[in-house]
Motif scaffolding. Structure first.
Motif, mmCIF file in Angstrom:
data_model
loop_
_atom_site.group_PDB
_atom_site.id
_atom_site.type_symbol
_atom_site.label_atom_id
_atom_site.label_comp_id
_atom_site.label_asym_id
_atom_site.label_seq_id
_atom_site.Cartn_x
_atom_site.Cartn_y
_atom_site.Cartn_z
ATOM 1 N N ARG A 65 15.079 -71.955 75.256
ATOM 2 C CA ARG A 65 14.502 -73.279 75.512
ATOM 3 C C ARG A 65 13.569 -73.694 74.384
ATOM 4 O O ARG A 65 13.569 -74.860 73.964
ATOM 5 C CB ARG A 65 13.739 -73.265 76.845
ATOM 6 N N ALA A 66 12.779 -72.760 73.878
ATOM 7 C CA ALA A 66 11.867 -73.075 72.778
ATOM 8 C C ALA A 66 12.643 -73.522 71.545
ATOM 9 O O ALA A 66 12.260 -74.492 70.867
ATOM 10 C CB ALA A 66 11.004 -71.859 72.454
ATOM 11 N N LEU A 67 13.754 -72.853 71.258
ATOM 12 C CA LEU A 67 14.567 -73.231 70.105
ATOM 13 C C LEU A 67 15.164 -74.618 70.300
ATOM 14 O O LEU A 67 15.252 -75.408 69.350
ATOM 15 C CB LEU A 67 15.669 -72.193 69.879
ATOM 16 N N TRP B 267 3.140 -63.738 80.146
ATOM 17 C CA TRP B 267 3.617 -62.415 80.547
ATOM 18 C C TRP B 267 4.657 -61.919 79.549
ATOM 19 O O TRP B 267 4.863 -60.714 79.393
ATOM 20 C CB TRP B 267 4.248 -62.478 81.936
ATOM 21 N N HIS B 268 5.323 -62.870 78.883
ATOM 22 C CA HIS B 268 6.393 -62.527 77.950
ATOM 23 C C HIS B 268 5.966 -62.661 76.488
ATOM 24 O O HIS B 268 6.434 -61.902 75.638
ATOM 25 C CB HIS B 268 7.600 -63.423 78.206
ATOM 26 N N PHE B 269 5.105 -63.625 76.189
ATOM 27 C CA PHE B 269 4.661 -63.868 74.820
ATOM 28 C C PHE B 269 3.154 -64.090 74.826
ATOM 29 O O PHE B 269 2.652 -64.965 75.535
ATOM 30 C CB PHE B 269 5.382 -65.091 74.230
ATOM 31 N N ALA B 270 2.444 -63.328 74.023
ATOM 32 C CA ALA B 270 0.979 -63.347 74.069
ATOM 33 C C ALA B 270 0.395 -64.698 73.690
ATOM 34 O O ALA B 270 -0.669 -65.083 74.180
ATOM 35 C CB ALA B 270 0.423 -62.264 73.147
ATOM 36 N N ASN B 271 1.099 -65.428 72.814
ATOM 37 C CA ASN B 271 0.606 -66.715 72.351
ATOM 38 C C ASN B 271 1.754 -67.500 71.717
ATOM 39 O O ASN B 271 2.890 -66.997 71.654
ATOM 40 C CB ASN B 271 -0.553 -66.527 71.356
ATOM 41 N N LYS B 272 1.451 -68.682 71.227
ATOM 42 C CA LYS B 272 2.491 -69.514 70.627
ATOM 43 C C LYS B 272 3.072 -68.851 69.382
ATOM 44 O O LYS B 272 4.280 -68.962 69.108
ATOM 45 C CB LYS B 272 1.931 -70.891 70.268
ATOM 46 N N GLU B 273 2.219 -68.173 68.617
ATOM 47 C CA GLU B 273 2.701 -67.508 67.404
ATOM 48 C C GLU B 273 3.753 -66.453 67.739
ATOM 49 O O GLU B 273 4.750 -66.315 67.023
ATOM 50 C CB GLU B 273 1.524 -66.866 66.658
ATOM 51 N N ALA B 274 3.544 -65.723 68.819
ATOM 52 C CA ALA B 274 4.519 -64.717 69.232
ATOM 53 C C ALA B 274 5.821 -65.378 69.665
ATOM 54 O O ALA B 274 6.917 -64.858 69.403
ATOM 55 C CB ALA B 274 3.958 -63.873 70.369
ATOM 56 N N LEU C 22 6.950 -68.294 68.514
ATOM 57 C CA LEU C 22 7.594 -68.763 67.292
ATOM 58 C C LEU C 22 8.292 -67.614 66.567
ATOM 59 O O LEU C 22 9.400 -67.783 66.047
ATOM 60 C CB LEU C 22 6.559 -69.411 66.368
ATOM 61 N N ALA C 23 7.661 -66.460 66.546
ATOM 62 C CA ALA C 23 8.280 -65.295 65.911
ATOM 63 C C ALA C 23 9.583 -64.924 66.616
ATOM 64 O O ALA C 23 10.584 -64.602 65.966
ATOM 65 C CB ALA C 23 7.313 -64.121 65.917
ATOM 66 N N ALA C 24 9.581 -65.005 67.926
ATOM 67 C CA ALA C 24 10.787 -64.688 68.691
ATOM 68 C C ALA C 24 11.886 -65.712 68.429
ATOM 69 O O ALA C 24 13.072 -65.361 68.350
ATOM 70 C CB ALA C 24 10.463 -64.624 70.180
ATOM 71 N N SER D 84 14.073 -73.606 60.063
ATOM 72 C CA SER D 84 14.316 -72.854 58.827
ATOM 73 C C SER D 84 13.077 -72.155 58.270
ATOM 74 O O SER D 84 13.206 -71.047 57.728
ATOM 75 C CB SER D 84 14.961 -73.752 57.763
ATOM 76 N N PRO D 85 11.856 -72.722 58.397
ATOM 77 C CA PRO D 85 10.691 -71.964 57.909
ATOM 78 C C PRO D 85 10.509 -70.629 58.627
ATOM 79 O O PRO D 85 9.961 -69.682 58.063
ATOM 80 C CB PRO D 85 9.511 -72.904 58.188
ATOM 81 N N LEU D 86 10.979 -70.541 59.870
ATOM 82 C CA LEU D 86 10.845 -69.298 60.626
ATOM 83 C C LEU D 86 11.763 -68.207 60.101
ATOM 84 O O LEU D 86 11.500 -67.021 60.289
ATOM 85 C CB LEU D 86 11.136 -69.547 62.107
ATOM 86 N N VAL D 87 12.844 -68.608 59.426
ATOM 87 C CA VAL D 87 13.749 -67.618 58.845
ATOM 88 C C VAL D 87 13.016 -66.842 57.758
ATOM 89 O O VAL D 87 13.071 -65.611 57.704
ATOM 90 C CB VAL D 87 15.018 -68.289 58.287
ATOM 91 N N ALA D 88 12.310 -67.579 56.893
ATOM 92 C CA ALA D 88 11.540 -66.913 55.838
ATOM 93 C C ALA D 88 10.460 -66.028 56.431
ATOM 94 O O ALA D 88 10.173 -64.936 55.919
ATOM 95 C CB ALA D 88 10.923 -67.965 54.920
ATOM 96 N N GLN D 89 9.882 -66.477 57.516
ATOM 97 C CA GLN D 89 8.798 -65.735 58.162
ATOM 98 C C GLN D 89 9.289 -64.442 58.801
ATOM 99 O O GLN D 89 8.601 -63.424 58.780
ATOM 100 C CB GLN D 89 8.153 -66.628 59.220
#
Length: 221
Positions: free
Chosen positions: A15-17, A46-53, A55-57, A97-102
């Protein structure tokens, strides 16, 4: 709304994607994802500690679609296939696409692709520093091709993109013809791709040709 017991990490990432695809990275919030499942934002933590986590997923999910070229391919073909793989996953989700580099070094498939890429360059005579630089160029050029695709205007919401394209076209067409005849004649081609597949193929070919020119120089040294 979906029942609360349908909530799991894979569905949350999916859903986030989808939100990133339609609204861009800036449009993604934990609340929007939570609302899609009929839960409070706290339920997602419960699944992701924060927004950054989260985004990483999302980045991991995009990177997981990378294809690793056949390692027996000659260098030129391997470079083309590796770059095409990067471009394809980013084209599928351009706003992500920026997340790919990350995340590319955080995912096994990304590490494997990079390891084999560096090995191919090493066998062609590139030293460690030059090989690493080419690997960085590959990723950055792929991102640029996708994020700056003429006509895509990823910085604008879909309903505003045509307005921005019309503004750019009008600006180019208003230039003095005696000073900018080429720009005026190329107004449409400068702001939109007539053939996106050709645009990407040409961009990849130019990059590969540059690396192969370096490889030839090294072989002749």
């Amino acid at each position: 709304m979906k029942p609360k017991n349908s909530l799991n990490p894979a569905l949350v990432v999916e859903r986030a994607l989808a939100i990133v695809d339609t609204e861009g990275l800036d449009g993604l919030t934990v609340r929007k994802v939570a609302d899609a499942f009929g839960v409070t934002p706290m339920a997602l933590y419960w699944h992701f500690a924060n927004k950054e986590a989260l985004l990483a997923a999302v980045g991991d999910a995009v990177v997981s679609s990378l294809r690793i070229p056949d390692e027996d391919l000659p260098l030129e073909d391997y470079l083309r296939e590796a770059m095409t793989s990067l471009v394809d996953v980013m084209r599928a989700h351009p706003s992500a696409s920026p997340l790919v580099a990350q995340q590319i070094m955080q995912a096994e498939v990304g590490r494997d692709l990079t390891e084999r890429f560096l090995d191919k360059l090493s066998l062609a005579g590139f030293d460690v520093e030059r090989s690493a630089a080419v690997a960085h160029y590959t990723l950055q050029i792929a991102m640029t091709l996708v994020s700056r695709e003429p006509g895509a205007e990823l910085a604008f919401k879909p309903e505003l993109r045509q307005e921005e394209l019309d503004r750019k076209r009008a600006m180019l067409e208003s230039l003095p013809e005696d000073r900018y005849p080429r720009l005026r004649a190329a107004a449409d081609a400068m702001i939109e791709c007539a053939n996106t597949d050709e645009y990407y193929a040409d961009g990849i070919a130019i990059f590969v040709a540059g690396v192969m020119a370096d490889a030839k120089t090294l072989a002749e040294a």
